[in-house]
Design a protein around this motif. Sequence first.
Motif, PDB file in Angstrom:
ATOM      1  N   GLU A 347     -15.645  26.868 -13.311  1.00 13.69           N
ATOM      2  CA  GLU A 347     -16.192  26.869 -14.409  1.00 13.69           C
ATOM      3  C   GLU A 347     -15.268  27.380 -15.291  1.00 13.69           C
ATOM      4  N   VAL A 348     -14.681  28.508 -15.197  1.00 11.05           N
ATOM      5  CA  VAL A 348     -13.823  29.143 -15.951  1.00 11.05           C
ATOM      6  C   VAL A 348     -12.763  27.971 -16.594  1.00 11.05           C
ATOM      7  N   ILE A 349     -11.990  27.213 -15.497  1.00 16.66           N
ATOM      8  CA  ILE A 349     -10.961  26.331 -15.919  1.00 16.66           C
ATOM      9  C   ILE A 349     -11.601  25.227 -16.831  1.00 16.66           C
ATOM     10  N   ARG A 350     -12.623  24.742 -16.266  1.00 18.37           N
ATOM     11  CA  ARG A 350     -13.579  23.760 -17.481  1.00 18.37           C
ATOM     12  C   ARG A 350     -13.519  24.399 -18.664  1.00 18.37           C
ATOM     13  N   GLY A 351     -13.870  25.652 -18.821  1.00 15.38           N
ATOM     14  CA  GLY A 351     -14.188  26.424 -20.066  1.00 15.38           C
ATOM     15  C   GLY A 351     -12.812  26.295 -20.780  1.00 15.38           C
ATOM     16  N   VAL A 352     -11.749  26.494 -20.343  1.00 17.91           N
ATOM     17  CA  VAL A 352     -10.449  26.507 -20.980  1.00 17.91           C
ATOM     18  C   VAL A 352     -10.050  25.200 -21.508  1.00 17.91           C
ATOM     19  N   ILE A 368      -6.057  16.025 -15.913  1.00 18.86           N
ATOM     20  CA  ILE A 368      -6.468  15.696 -14.899  1.00 18.86           C
ATOM     21  C   ILE A 368      -7.054  16.915 -14.026  1.00 18.86           C
ATOM     22  N   PHE A 369      -8.410  17.190 -13.808  1.00 14.60           N
ATOM     23  CA  PHE A 369      -8.870  18.250 -13.002  1.00 14.60           C
ATOM     24  C   PHE A 369     -10.148  17.802 -12.431  1.00 14.60           C
ATOM     25  N   ASN A 370     -10.096  17.517 -11.116  1.00 10.25           N
ATOM     26  CA  ASN A 370     -11.197  16.798 -10.333  1.00 10.25           C
ATOM     27  C   ASN A 370     -11.956  17.657  -9.479  1.00 10.25           C
ATOM     28  N   SER A 371     -11.990  18.960  -9.393  1.00  7.68           N
ATOM     29  CA  SER A 371     -12.716  19.710  -8.888  1.00  7.68           C
ATOM     30  C   SER A 371     -14.046  19.715  -9.295  1.00  7.68           C
ATOM     31  N   GLN A 372     -15.074  19.699  -8.098  1.00  7.25           N
ATOM     32  CA  GLN A 372     -16.492  19.438  -8.684  1.00  7.25           C
ATOM     33  C   GLN A 372     -17.124  20.792  -8.197  1.00  7.25           C
ATOM     34  N   ALA A 379     -11.867  38.847  -8.931  1.00 11.05           N
ATOM     35  CA  ALA A 379     -10.733  38.963  -9.962  1.00 11.05           C
ATOM     36  C   ALA A 379     -11.376  39.428 -11.181  1.00 11.05           C
ATOM     37  N   ASP A 380     -10.763  39.722 -12.288  1.00 10.83           N
ATOM     38  CA  ASP A 380     -11.024  39.956 -13.490  1.00 10.83           C
ATOM     39  C   ASP A 380     -11.203  38.487 -14.258  1.00 10.83           C
ATOM     40  N   GLU A 381     -12.358  37.986 -14.477  1.00 13.74           N
ATOM     41  CA  GLU A 381     -12.598  36.876 -15.209  1.00 13.74           C
ATOM     42  C   GLU A 381     -11.978  36.616 -16.294  1.00 13.74           C
ATOM     43  N   PHE A 382     -12.096  37.852 -17.403  1.00 10.49           N
ATOM     44  CA  PHE A 382     -11.463  37.668 -18.696  1.00 10.49           C
ATOM     45  C   PHE A 382     -10.096  37.519 -18.673  1.00 10.49           C
ATOM     46  N   LYS A 383      -9.233  38.218 -17.649  1.00 12.46           N
ATOM     47  CA  LYS A 383      -7.676  38.151 -17.534  1.00 12.46           C
ATOM     48  C   LYS A 383      -7.388  36.819 -16.947  1.00 12.46           C
ATOM     49  N   ILE A 384      -7.998  36.349 -15.959  1.00 14.79           N
ATOM     50  CA  ILE A 384      -7.586  35.031 -15.417  1.00 14.79           C
ATOM     51  C   ILE A 384      -7.971  33.862 -16.267  1.00 14.79           C
ATOM     52  N   GLU A 385      -8.743  34.141 -17.006  1.00 13.05           N
ATOM     53  CA  GLU A 385      -9.122  32.998 -18.124  1.00 13.05           C
ATOM     54  C   GLU A 385      -7.840  32.870 -19.278  1.00 13.05           C
ATOM     55  N   GLU A 386      -7.437  34.257 -19.317  1.00 14.95           N
ATOM     56  CA  GLU A 386      -5.969  34.492 -20.183  1.00 14.95           C
ATOM     57  C   GLU A 386      -5.032  33.681 -19.550  1.00 14.95           C
ATOM     58  N   VAL A 387      -4.890  33.929 -18.169  1.00  6.99           N
ATOM     59  CA  VAL A 387      -3.777  33.184 -17.536  1.00  6.99           C
ATOM     60  C   VAL A 387      -3.756  31.688 -17.400  1.00  6.99           C
ATOM     61  N   ILE A 388      -5.007  31.265 -17.193  1.00  4.57           N
ATOM     62  CA  ILE A 388      -5.109  29.817 -17.533  1.00  4.57           C
ATOM     63  C   ILE A 388      -4.945  29.275 -18.580  1.00  4.57           C
ATOM     64  N   THR A 389      -5.132  29.899 -19.720  1.00  6.36           N
ATOM     65  CA  THR A 389      -4.997  29.490 -21.022  1.00  6.36           C
ATOM     66  C   THR A 389      -3.512  29.546 -21.193  1.00  6.36           C
ATOM     67  N   ASN A 390      -2.757  30.643 -20.881  1.00  6.27           N
ATOM     68  CA  ASN A 390      -1.336  30.789 -20.998  1.00  6.27           C
ATOM     69  C   ASN A 390      -0.694  29.251 -20.506  1.00  6.27           C
ATOM     70  N   TYR A 391      -0.963  29.021 -19.014  1.00  6.95           N
ATOM     71  CA  TYR A 391      -0.241  28.045 -18.455  1.00  6.95           C
ATOM     72  C   TYR A 391      -0.799  26.598 -19.023  1.00  6.95           C
ATOM     73  N   PHE A 392      -2.128  26.500 -19.518  1.00 10.13           N
ATOM     74  CA  PHE A 392      -2.359  25.299 -20.051  1.00 10.13           C
ATOM     75  C   PHE A 392      -1.593  24.753 -21.142  1.00 10.13           C
ATOM     76  N   THR A 393      -1.649  25.975 -22.007  1.00  4.72           N
ATOM     77  CA  THR A 393      -1.166  25.969 -23.345  1.00  4.72           C
ATOM     78  C   THR A 393       0.321  25.613 -23.177  1.00  4.72           C
ATOM     79  N   ASN A 394       1.121  26.173 -22.541  1.00  7.71           N
ATOM     80  CA  ASN A 394       2.519  25.882 -21.944  1.00  7.71           C
ATOM     81  C   ASN A 394       2.615  24.560 -21.641  1.00  7.71           C
TER      82      ASN A 394
END
Length: 490
Positions: A347-352, A368-372, A379-394
């Motif tokens: 859910e966090v990845i889809r939100g990002v 492409i993101f096929n996980s259903q 973990a810390d949801e807010f910080k993991i969202e920030e990590v995913i956002t950094n990776y995705f933006t890069n």
Amino acid sequence: MREWRPHTLRFQITVLFTGLVFVFLGAILLINQFFLEDYYITQKEDTLKSSFMKLEKLKNEEGIPDTWIKESSEKNLSWVVLSPEGVIVGGVGEKDMLASRLFGYLYGIGGKEKVKTKVLEQSDQYVIQKSEDNFVDMDYVEIWGELDNQNYCIIRTPLESIRESVNISKGFYLYVGLAVLVISFVIIALVTRRITKPICQLTKLSQQMAKLDFGVKYESRAGNEIDTLGENFNFMSMQLQNTISELQQANGQLHRDIEEKIRIDEKRKEFLDNVSHELKTPIALVQGYAEGLRENISDDPESRELYCDVIMDEAAKMNKLVRNLLNLNQLESGVDLVTMEEFDLVEVIRGVIQASDILVQQKEARVIFNSQEPVMVWADEFKIEEVITNYFTNALNHLDENKIVEIKILKMDEHIVRVTVFNTGKAIPEEDLDQIWNKFYKVDKARTREYGGSGIGLSIVKAIMESMRQQCGVENFKNGVQFWFELEKR
């Protein structure tokens, strides 16, 4: 009265706000003096035109309705209607005098030396004018002209009432203004005394602390952030006192303290050099384009808009850099505590991905993101969202012509899952793989500058994962680069 000296905060605030009250009152008096009569005349013009049109609507009726005569009296209007033969059809007020006045206007004869007029508005049907009638020593605003039924009409209203009102209001505003000024001064003086009293105490406290006297404490209660500042002063005073005692007892460790200081100074110097380097280009651009705007280098609106866009863009980049530095500093210093909780990683990845939809469209990327099925992690949801956002933006900022970004969730073992973010593009040089996690390190400085990067994002990712005691990394592939991090599965 030391607190009323010109350099004191209380004196300056009191003078400032009292001055503002004085300026506002003065502005009201000036507006009343110079514009009220003109405003009244404008309103009277609208009233006269409305009444003139109403007479036209009544042209086919026999006589004038009593309601309209009453309305004329209420609006202080005098008027008369003449037939083409000069016979008075109807009117309100001094009909004979008005008929004579209208006759003179129509045929341009009689009494001009006794009546001075100034045309305010003129059309094919009517004339609105301001007249000075020396016969009765009064000023009027009047409208006269020909109605659609060939009758002639004149409507007038006196101006003396507004002048009397202006004089009354000037006196009223003057007295009220003086009263408001005095009352405002007293209130402002009392309020500023309440505001500045704790600040004055903090000033005295800082003076005592400057003399290494840590016995004094902040005791006032302002009921706002000043109390927090005072408590911080008290805490700082206690800390300084303890620190000085410890320094006196730790004289034997002086050598190591000096070495530590040198190391910190070197890190600070390195940090300042990096920050100065990052800010140098945007500051230079802002200064250059601002000077261009001031010197009117280009007069066309598109160029000026471009200059403003560049200034706003560079300011946004500096703001982003400062926020990232503060965030990284909190993570590295341990101030930003980790809040561990169970949440759905999918859910966090889809939100990002959804939040970055505009950037995805701009880059024309295929994500492409096929996980259903839900993947619950700890973990810390807010910080993991920030990590995913950094990776995705890069990933979006380093795409090649294939423009593919693929996100996967891999099960490493029974307790660990790995999130990977892959993008097609140029590989990272092997000698740079270990350096990209350092602050301000950039592999391709020109490209990083192009999309507004500062070299801090991956440092934030590293600090977040270390704060949760988890792993992260990067791998090169033939057709692109893949960043990853691991989390504990629930």
